[in-house]
Design an enzyme around this catalytic site. Sequence first.
Site, PDB file in Angstrom:
ATOM      1  N   SER A 189      76.277  26.679  44.211  1.00 18.14           N
ATOM      2  CA  SER A 189      75.822  26.386  42.845  1.00 18.14           C
ATOM      3  C   SER A 189      74.647  27.299  42.510  1.00 18.14           C
ATOM      4  CB  SER A 189      75.370  24.929  42.801  1.00 18.14           C
ATOM      5  OG  SER A 189      74.463  24.734  41.751  1.00 18.14           O
ATOM      6  N   SER A 190      74.432  27.528  41.203  1.00 17.37           N
ATOM      7  CA  SER A 190      73.307  28.395  40.816  1.00 17.37           C
ATOM      8  C   SER A 190      71.956  27.725  41.063  1.00 17.37           C
ATOM      9  CB  SER A 190      73.438  28.799  39.348  1.00 17.37           C
ATOM     10  OG  SER A 190      73.475  27.656  38.530  1.00 17.37           O
ATOM     11  N   CYS A 191      71.955  26.388  41.360  1.00 19.43           N
ATOM     12  CA  CYS A 191      70.666  25.719  41.597  1.00 19.43           C
ATOM     13  C   CYS A 191      70.072  26.066  42.956  1.00 19.43           C
ATOM     14  CB  CYS A 191      70.807  24.211  41.424  1.00 19.43           C
ATOM     15  SG  CYS A 191      71.763  23.452  42.721  1.00 19.43           S
TER      16      CYS A 191
ATOM     17  N   TYR B  31      70.387  18.434  46.498  1.00 21.13           N
ATOM     18  CA  TYR B  31      71.696  19.084  46.353  1.00 21.13           C
ATOM     19  C   TYR B  31      71.588  20.571  46.709  1.00 21.13           C
ATOM     20  CZ  TYR B  31      75.937  20.690  43.953  1.00 21.13           C
ATOM     21  OH  TYR B  31      77.146  21.275  43.647  1.00 21.13           O
TER      22      TYR B  31
ATOM     23  N   LYS C 178      73.434  22.806  49.593  1.00 17.75           N
ATOM     24  CA  LYS C 178      74.252  23.993  49.279  1.00 17.75           C
ATOM     25  C   LYS C 178      73.718  25.228  50.008  1.00 17.75           C
ATOM     26  CE  LYS C 178      77.544  22.333  46.856  1.00 17.75           C
ATOM     27  NZ  LYS C 178      78.933  22.464  47.308  1.00 17.75           N
TER      28      LYS C 178
ATOM     29  N   HIS D  58      77.181  16.209  33.580  1.00 14.24           N
ATOM     30  CA  HIS D  58      76.380  17.370  33.173  1.00 14.24           C
ATOM     31  C   HIS D  58      76.301  17.387  31.648  1.00 14.24           C
ATOM     32  CE1 HIS D  58      75.661  19.498  36.924  1.00 14.24           C
ATOM     33  NE2 HIS D  58      76.808  19.002  37.334  1.00 14.24           N
TER      34      HIS D  58
END
Length: 347
Positions: free
Chosen positions: A140-142, A169, A173, A212
Amino acid sequence: MDIGYEQLTLSKYYVIFKIIIIYFIKLSDEISMNLRSKIYIAGHRGMVGSAICRALKARGYHHIILRTSSELDLRNQQAVADFFANEEPEYVFMAAATVGGILANSTYRANFIYDNLMIETNIIHSSWVNNVTKLMFLGSSCIYPKLAPQPLKEPYLLTGELEPSNESYAIAKIAGIKLCESYRDQYDCNFISVMPTNLYGYGDNYDLKTSHVLPALIRKFHEAKITNQPFVKVWGTGKPKREFLFADDLANACLFLMSNYNDKELVNVGTGVDLSIGELANEISSIIGYEGQISWDSSKPDGTPRKLLDVSKLRSLGWKSSVSLQQGIRLAYADFLKSAYAELSVA
Ligand code: GDP
């Protein structure tokens, strides 16, 4: 006698020819995924997994292995080990994860870190034990630092503090990326990591507590329209910027990378374009045809100010997204109207 000798010679060449052909077919099977390959999609019921499944089936892949979460709990080490030993998949797409929006991420921190760490550890380790030819881990981009320069380039990983609202999270990841890198380094496994931006699409989660922003706004504006509400409450200030990718676009990128990318470094997948939550709210409201006002709920968190992915690496490999945000919202809204959530809105 002479004819018999010629026949023998011919059949000898025929056998050698056949062996060479079989050798090359086997070699090509080992080098890249093809229609005969045995492919496991972890999380095929989710928005991303189901998009990958559709993309594979549309291209004629038919040897696809699927398990629902009630058939196989991916957090259970023994169950995953047994599954891999019995099925021996050659290619693995890791689309299974516990996911959610900004509120779910900060409320269920334990679920997000525990579930995702267990799922990743079990699948990646079992893939090594059972000689999986290639595995794709989806992150994920987070995973990038909250205040990293924009757009986010792959080497920015682990260069600063994470955004607190989705830290658990993101840590899980990042662990998945490091698992892939470690198994590559120590055991020479072809495990690659792909980082998608914010996603939306068919079969999205429209539960307002866990969803989201994009599916949440589709539902909110739809409900406000059909019940003639004068305004819609949208969380935060509307100023944060986000990039959105249609899940079927991501699935196409995943198939492309499964066939064309074999390196250790992660690859960003996005559109390369972002917009503010305020602009997104206006876009969704106009597509749905809602004519009321937007009211900003500043008691809700904004999260990270911006997370636009730098997609130059993916573009240089030869892939570009094809569904525009406007097209994607229309497709997602049509899908929403067929879902049980739309019926709930009418009730
Ligand atoms: P994030 O990208 O991890 O922050 O995840 P979200 O998609 O949940 O939120 C993105 C942004 O949209 C944040 O600034 C939220 O505050 C904002 N937002 C506005 N309205 C909503 C809503 O109804 N649901 C969610 N999840 N986010 C919203």
